[in-house]
Design a protein around this motif. Structure first.
Motif, PDB file in Angstrom:
ATOM      1  N   ALA A 139       0.846  -1.207   0.000  1.00  0.00           N
ATOM      2  CA  ALA A 139       0.000   0.000   0.000  1.00  0.00           C
ATOM      3  C   ALA A 139       0.876   1.249   0.000  1.00  0.00           C
ATOM      4  N   PHE A 140       1.966   1.226   0.770  1.00  0.00           N
ATOM      5  CA  PHE A 140       2.924   2.341   0.790  1.00  0.00           C
ATOM      6  C   PHE A 140       3.488   2.552  -0.617  1.00  0.00           C
ATOM      7  N   TYR A 141       3.928   1.455  -1.245  1.00  0.00           N
ATOM      8  CA  TYR A 141       4.485   1.551  -2.600  1.00  0.00           C
ATOM      9  C   TYR A 141       3.440   2.072  -3.583  1.00  0.00           C
ATOM     10  N   ASP A 142       2.235   1.560  -3.506  1.00  0.00           N
ATOM     11  CA  ASP A 142       1.179   1.986  -4.429  1.00  0.00           C
ATOM     12  C   ASP A 142       0.889   3.475  -4.291  1.00  0.00           C
ATOM     13  N   ASP A 143       0.964   3.982  -3.066  1.00  0.00           N
ATOM     14  CA  ASP A 143       0.787   5.417  -2.824  1.00  0.00           C
ATOM     15  C   ASP A 143       1.870   6.201  -3.578  1.00  0.00           C
ATOM     16  N   PHE A 144       3.111   5.751  -3.460  1.00  0.00           N
ATOM     17  CA  PHE A 144       4.202   6.399  -4.185  1.00  0.00           C
ATOM     18  C   PHE A 144       4.007   6.278  -5.688  1.00  0.00           C
ATOM     19  N   SER A 145       3.669   5.085  -6.139  1.00  0.00           N
ATOM     20  CA  SER A 145       3.510   4.832  -7.567  1.00  0.00           C
ATOM     21  C   SER A 145       2.454   5.758  -8.177  1.00  0.00           C
ATOM     22  N   GLU A 201       8.133   9.304  -9.567  1.00  0.00           N
ATOM     23  CA  GLU A 201       9.577   9.491  -9.721  1.00  0.00           C
ATOM     24  C   GLU A 201      10.348   8.816  -8.595  1.00  0.00           C
ATOM     25  N   ASN A 202       9.801   8.843  -7.391  1.00  0.00           N
ATOM     26  CA  ASN A 202      10.482   8.249  -6.241  1.00  0.00           C
ATOM     27  C   ASN A 202      10.021   6.825  -5.929  1.00  0.00           C
ATOM     28  N   ALA A 203       8.999   6.345  -6.613  1.00  0.00           N
ATOM     29  CA  ALA A 203       8.514   4.982  -6.388  1.00  0.00           C
ATOM     30  C   ALA A 203       9.564   3.947  -6.771  1.00  0.00           C
ATOM     31  N   ASN A 204      10.441   4.300  -7.713  1.00  0.00           N
ATOM     32  CA  ASN A 204      11.465   3.358  -8.174  1.00  0.00           C
ATOM     33  C   ASN A 204      12.337   2.840  -7.045  1.00  0.00           C
ATOM     34  N   TYR A 205      12.536   3.648  -5.997  1.00  0.00           N
ATOM     35  CA  TYR A 205      13.366   3.220  -4.870  1.00  0.00           C
ATOM     36  C   TYR A 205      12.800   1.972  -4.194  1.00  0.00           C
ATOM     37  N   TYR A 206      11.506   1.757  -4.338  1.00  0.00           N
ATOM     38  CA  TYR A 206      10.839   0.662  -3.634  1.00  0.00           C
ATOM     39  C   TYR A 206      10.327  -0.422  -4.571  1.00  0.00           C
ATOM     40  N   GLN A 207      10.672  -0.331  -5.847  1.00  0.00           N
ATOM     41  CA  GLN A 207      10.203  -1.281  -6.858  1.00  0.00           C
ATOM     42  C   GLN A 207      10.583  -2.717  -6.522  1.00  0.00           C
ATOM     43  N   ALA A 208      11.767  -2.927  -5.981  1.00  0.00           N
ATOM     44  CA  ALA A 208      12.216  -4.292  -5.667  1.00  0.00           C
ATOM     45  C   ALA A 208      11.266  -4.988  -4.698  1.00  0.00           C
ATOM     46  N   ALA A 209      10.598  -4.232  -3.836  1.00  0.00           N
ATOM     47  CA  ALA A 209       9.654  -4.824  -2.884  1.00  0.00           C
ATOM     48  C   ALA A 209       8.425  -5.372  -3.599  1.00  0.00           C
ATOM     49  N   LYS A 210       8.059  -4.782  -4.707  1.00  0.00           N
ATOM     50  CA  LYS A 210       6.919  -5.255  -5.487  1.00  0.00           C
ATOM     51  C   LYS A 210       7.264  -6.553  -6.213  1.00  0.00           C
ATOM     52  N   VAL A 211       8.514  -6.681  -6.621  1.00  0.00           N
ATOM     53  CA  VAL A 211       8.952  -7.844  -7.387  1.00  0.00           C
ATOM     54  C   VAL A 211       9.098  -9.071  -6.488  1.00  0.00           C
ATOM     55  N   ASP A 212       9.811  -8.905  -5.355  1.00  0.00           N
ATOM     56  CA  ASP A 212      10.052 -10.033  -4.433  1.00  0.00           C
ATOM     57  C   ASP A 212      10.200  -9.453  -3.025  1.00  0.00           C
ATOM     58  N   PHE A 213       9.094  -9.396  -2.318  1.00  0.00           N
ATOM     59  CA  PHE A 213       9.079  -8.729  -1.019  1.00  0.00           C
ATOM     60  C   PHE A 213      10.015  -9.387  -0.011  1.00  0.00           C
ATOM     61  N   ASP A 243      -1.815   0.403  11.638  1.00  0.00           N
ATOM     62  CA  ASP A 243      -0.816  -0.487  11.036  1.00  0.00           C
ATOM     63  C   ASP A 243      -0.570  -0.230   9.554  1.00  0.00           C
ATOM     64  N   ASN A 244      -0.699   1.036   9.162  1.00  0.00           N
ATOM     65  CA  ASN A 244      -0.286   1.464   7.829  1.00  0.00           C
ATOM     66  C   ASN A 244       1.155   1.942   7.913  1.00  0.00           C
ATOM     67  N   ILE A 245       1.940   1.644   6.906  1.00  0.00           N
ATOM     68  CA  ILE A 245       3.280   2.219   6.821  1.00  0.00           C
ATOM     69  C   ILE A 245       3.120   3.597   6.203  1.00  0.00           C
ATOM     70  N   VAL A 246       3.431   4.622   6.987  1.00  0.00           N
ATOM     71  CA  VAL A 246       3.263   5.994   6.510  1.00  0.00           C
ATOM     72  C   VAL A 246       4.595   6.653   6.182  1.00  0.00           C
ATOM     73  N   GLY A 247       5.693   5.998   6.552  1.00  0.00           N
ATOM     74  CA  GLY A 247       7.005   6.553   6.241  1.00  0.00           C
ATOM     75  C   GLY A 247       8.104   5.526   6.468  1.00  0.00           C
ATOM     76  N   LEU A 248       9.239   5.814   5.855  1.00  0.00           N
ATOM     77  CA  LEU A 248      10.430   4.977   6.010  1.00  0.00           C
ATOM     78  C   LEU A 248      11.590   5.883   6.364  1.00  0.00           C
ATOM     79  N   ILE A 249      12.479   5.390   7.214  1.00  0.00           N
ATOM     80  CA  ILE A 249      13.653   6.174   7.588  1.00  0.00           C
ATOM     81  C   ILE A 249      14.867   5.250   7.616  1.00  0.00           C
ATOM     82  N   ARG A 250      15.978   5.789   7.147  1.00  0.00           N
ATOM     83  CA  ARG A 250      17.231   5.052   7.071  1.00  0.00           C
ATOM     84  C   ARG A 250      18.268   5.758   7.937  1.00  0.00           C
ATOM     85  N   VAL A 251      18.998   4.977   8.722  1.00  0.00           N
ATOM     86  CA  VAL A 251      20.075   5.525   9.542  1.00  0.00           C
ATOM     87  C   VAL A 251      21.364   4.836   9.106  1.00  0.00           C
ATOM     88  N   ARG A 252      22.211   5.601   8.427  1.00  0.00           N
ATOM     89  CA  ARG A 252      23.506   5.062   7.995  1.00  0.00           C
ATOM     90  C   ARG A 252      24.443   5.063   9.198  1.00  0.00           C
TER      91      ARG A 252
END
Length: 172
Positions: A16-22, A27-39, A72-81
């Motif tokens: 659902a998060f990806y579909d919202d981006f898509s 333009e930014n949905a591509n970052y999460y495309q791999a999750a659609k292919v093989d979660f 229980d919706n994913i409303v955001g993602l955050i990365r900590v390097r």
């Protein structure tokens, strides 16, 4: 609201998060495309990345967290390097990067997500995180400032040739 680690149990919410981006920010949905292919593989790659396993060239260990709302919706993602010891990360990315699902923007989720991630950064040994925003991304700058971000400088990226604003944020 809570931050959770990536898990295959959140597949429906992530789609659902990806579909919202898509639909709303393709333009930014591509970052999460791999999750659609093989979660399952996508989740495993995020978990591996947090351990420094199978890193792509130029990547560093990075912990990923998903912001869940009270439904229980994913409303955001955050990365900590875990560190930013290469020129690209130090100049154009910083320690922390985040995305809020397009239909959930301007609701305070970005501010809350960064606030919840700062203690996690501290546990990784980052006392002051370098957090960046494109100069024209005033919403992201507002999120950073709301979390105590102190302006450091504005630079023009070498890979992404636009102005990027650097902030330092205490990890508490």
């Amino acid at each position: 609201m809570k931050l959770v680690n990536p898990s295959s149990g959140y597949e429906k919410a992530f789609h659902a998060f990806y579909d919202d981006f898509s639909k709303n920010d393709p333009e930014n949905a591509n970052y999460y495309q791999a999750a659609k292919v093989d979660f399952s593989s996508y989740v495993q790659s995020l978990l591996d990345e947090s351990k420094g396993i199978n890193l792509q060239e130029g990547f560093v260990p990075c912990s990923h967290f998903w912001l869940m709302d009270n439904k229980d919706n994913i409303v955001g993602l955050i990365r900590v390097r875990h560190h930013i010891n290469n020129e690209f990360l130090a100049l154009e990315c910083g320690h922390i990067g985040y995305d809020v699902a397009p239909s959930h923007r301007q609701k305070g989720y970005g501010t809350a997500m960064l606030k919840l991630a700062l203690p996690k950064a501290k546990l990784l040994g980052i006392p002051k995180a370098l957090v960046m925003a494109d100069e024209d991304n005033l919403a992201s700058q507002k999120i950073i400032k709301a979390n105590g971000g102190q302006y450091v400088k504005t630079v023009v990226g070498k890979v992404n040739k636009w102005p990027i604003v650097h902030f330092r944020v205490e990890c508490e």
